[in-house]
Design an enzyme around this catalytic site. Structure first.
Site, mmCIF file in Angstrom:
data_model
loop_
_atom_site.group_PDB
_atom_site.id
_atom_site.type_symbol
_atom_site.label_atom_id
_atom_site.label_comp_id
_atom_site.label_asym_id
_atom_site.label_seq_id
_atom_site.Cartn_x
_atom_site.Cartn_y
_atom_site.Cartn_z
ATOM 1 N N TYR A 141 18.537 -27.184 -16.021
ATOM 2 C CA TYR A 141 17.459 -27.390 -17.008
ATOM 3 C C TYR A 141 18.184 -28.105 -18.278
ATOM 4 C CZ TYR A 141 14.252 -24.557 -14.350
ATOM 5 O OH TYR A 141 13.462 -23.851 -13.433
ATOM 6 N N LYS A 192 23.984 -21.798 -3.129
ATOM 7 C CA LYS A 192 23.425 -22.938 -2.111
ATOM 8 C C LYS A 192 24.798 -23.590 -1.815
ATOM 9 C CE LYS A 192 20.491 -24.870 0.694
ATOM 10 N NZ LYS A 192 19.877 -24.237 1.431
ATOM 11 N N ASP A 224 17.811 -19.912 0.020
ATOM 12 C CA ASP A 224 16.592 -20.101 0.817
ATOM 13 C C ASP A 224 16.367 -18.811 1.439
ATOM 14 O OD1 ASP A 224 19.041 -20.666 1.879
ATOM 15 O OD2 ASP A 224 18.201 -22.196 3.234
ATOM 16 N N ASP A 248 14.968 -18.762 -11.797
ATOM 17 C CA ASP A 248 13.484 -18.941 -12.312
ATOM 18 C C ASP A 248 12.711 -18.798 -11.221
ATOM 19 O OD1 ASP A 248 11.367 -19.690 -13.508
ATOM 20 O OD2 ASP A 248 11.819 -22.034 -13.866
ATOM 21 N N ASP A 252 10.407 -14.815 -10.295
ATOM 22 C CA ASP A 252 8.967 -14.712 -10.379
ATOM 23 C C ASP A 252 8.654 -13.996 -8.957
ATOM 24 O OD1 ASP A 252 8.527 -15.795 -12.676
ATOM 25 O OD2 ASP A 252 6.882 -17.238 -12.092
#
Ligand code: NAD
Length: 361
Positions: A141, A192, A224, A248, A252
């Site tokens: 970001y 990852k 994942d 992020d 959620d």
């Protein structure tokens, strides 16, 4: 000692829910002998209207002078057509960056009375109590280079850069271990590392600092798989720590396990323990000004503020117990009511929590 709290009501339902938080802090102060003084600042759309920018310098100065910040929410259609740097959400990104709030804590706790609100089967989510810790000021970001370019042959390319320094990883890693230590002593680091070099460094650093926390069990999971496990068997986790983009998305996902966005608090902390506390939900323009908003996410954010920045654990516990008590009494706002249940307004729900806190039930 007087604790200085900056209130940033923001837009939409923000002013309604922050008013309930102020009442609750005063009640907690009475009960536990704590003194609070409040200042108010502008952020988001209301700041754009008043001063032309979503994060006035004065708001940052007020935050620096405060012990903690409590924010409602920002945003609304009225400001959505402005240029990117003049959108309300820029106020949020700006204050996180200005105050160095690198650790975003999002508990996903399912109150037993609300088990039916989750879209998952009750045996999968009953008793759920996990925390996702997201790194908030680094990664893709913020990484450079970034942007959209047109090559000489006319092809347009978009580019973002995922970058983490060892120090940034260590800082959020230590936050993860510290929080895990105060809870179930299990930390799952999500990365990852099978594909990304950033993640390989991330994993290396996590393993190195784990030596300083022999009482916490560290595990690793690819992002994942973590997404899959969060909906398959979420109770296997205690504390999850991960980088900005993965966090992020996963936070959620974890939040929605509890079924109700009106119930979810969050904290964003810097190195000194200073924090900005806010509900996870947005400004809910569709119900703004109608006393329909559920204030409980904001009131649970107050509990986090008392616990993590002020170190007032007894008051934090009492606030959480007061919220549990009103739910136990069957009190509901519209978003968590089942058909036929009586629905309370925002201030009525806030008053009920204050009464439960004062009554100590
Ligand atoms: P939202 O969270 O505001 O609302 C989604 C749905 O949930 C709406 O139906 C709303 O009525 C409901 N809802 C949200 N909070 C509630 C509460 N406390 N009680 C009862 N119902 C509640 O998300 P959105 O509609 O996607 O976004 C609305 C605005 O909020 C946008 O401008 C968006 O950019 C902004 N936003 C701000 C933040 C923030 O301030 N941290 C976060 C997300 C979205």
């Amino acid at each position: 000692m007087t604790y200085k709290i900056l209130l940033l009501p923001g837009d939409g339902i923000g002013p309604e829910i922050v008013a309930e938080a102020e009442k609750l802090l005063l009640a907690a102060g009475d009960k536990f002998g704590l003194d609070f003084s409040f200042t108010r600042g502008l952020i988001g759309g209301s700041a754009i209207d008043a001063s032309g920018v979503p994060l006035p310098d004065e708001t940052v100065a007020l935050a620096r002078a405060a012990d903690a910040v409590l924010l409602g929410a920002v945003g609304g259609e009225k400001w959505d057509r402005g240029p990117a740097h003049l959108r309300p959400e820029r106020g949020l990104l700006g204050i996180r960056k200005a105050l160095g709030l690198y650790a975003n804590l999002r508990p996903a706790l399912l109150f037993p009375q609300l088990v039916g609100a989750s879209t998952l089967k009750s045996d999968v989510v009953a008793g759920l109590d996990i925390v996702i810790i997201r790194e908030l000021t680094g990664g893709i970001y913020f990484g450079e280079p970034r942007g959209v370019e047109t090559l000489t042959d006319g092809t347009r390319i978009g580019c973002n850069t995922m970058v983490y320094t060892e120090a940034e990883i260590e800082r959020i890693g230590r936050t993860g271990f510290d929080i895990a230590r105060r809870r179930g002593r299990r930390l799952c680091s999500v990365d990852k590392a099978n594909v990304l070099e950033t993640s390989q460094l991330w994993r290396e650093v996590m393993v190195r600092i784990a030596a300083d926390y022999p009482d916490v069990e560290l595990s690793h999971m690819y992002v994942d798989n973590a997404a899959m496990q969060l909906v398959r068997a979420p109770k296997q986790f205690d504390v999850v720590v991960t980088e900005n983009l993965f966090g992020d998305i996963l936070s959620d996902c974890a939040a929605m396990l509890t079924g109700s966005i009106g119930m979810l608090p969050s904290a964003s902390l810097n190195e000194t323990g200073f924090g900005l506390y806010e509900p996870v939900h947005g400004s809910a323009p569709d119900i703004a000004g109608q006393q329909k908003a559920n204030p409980l996410a904001t009131l649970l954010s107050v509990a986090m503020l008392l616990r993590y920045t002020l170190g007032e654990a007894a008051a934090a516990d009492a606030v959480e117990q007061a919220v549990a008590s009103v739910l136990q009494q069957g009190l509901r706002t519209g978003d968590i009511a089942l058909p036929g249940e009586r629905v309370l307004g925002t201030a009525q729900m806030g008053d009920a929590v204050v009464a439960a806190l004062r009554g100590g039930v």
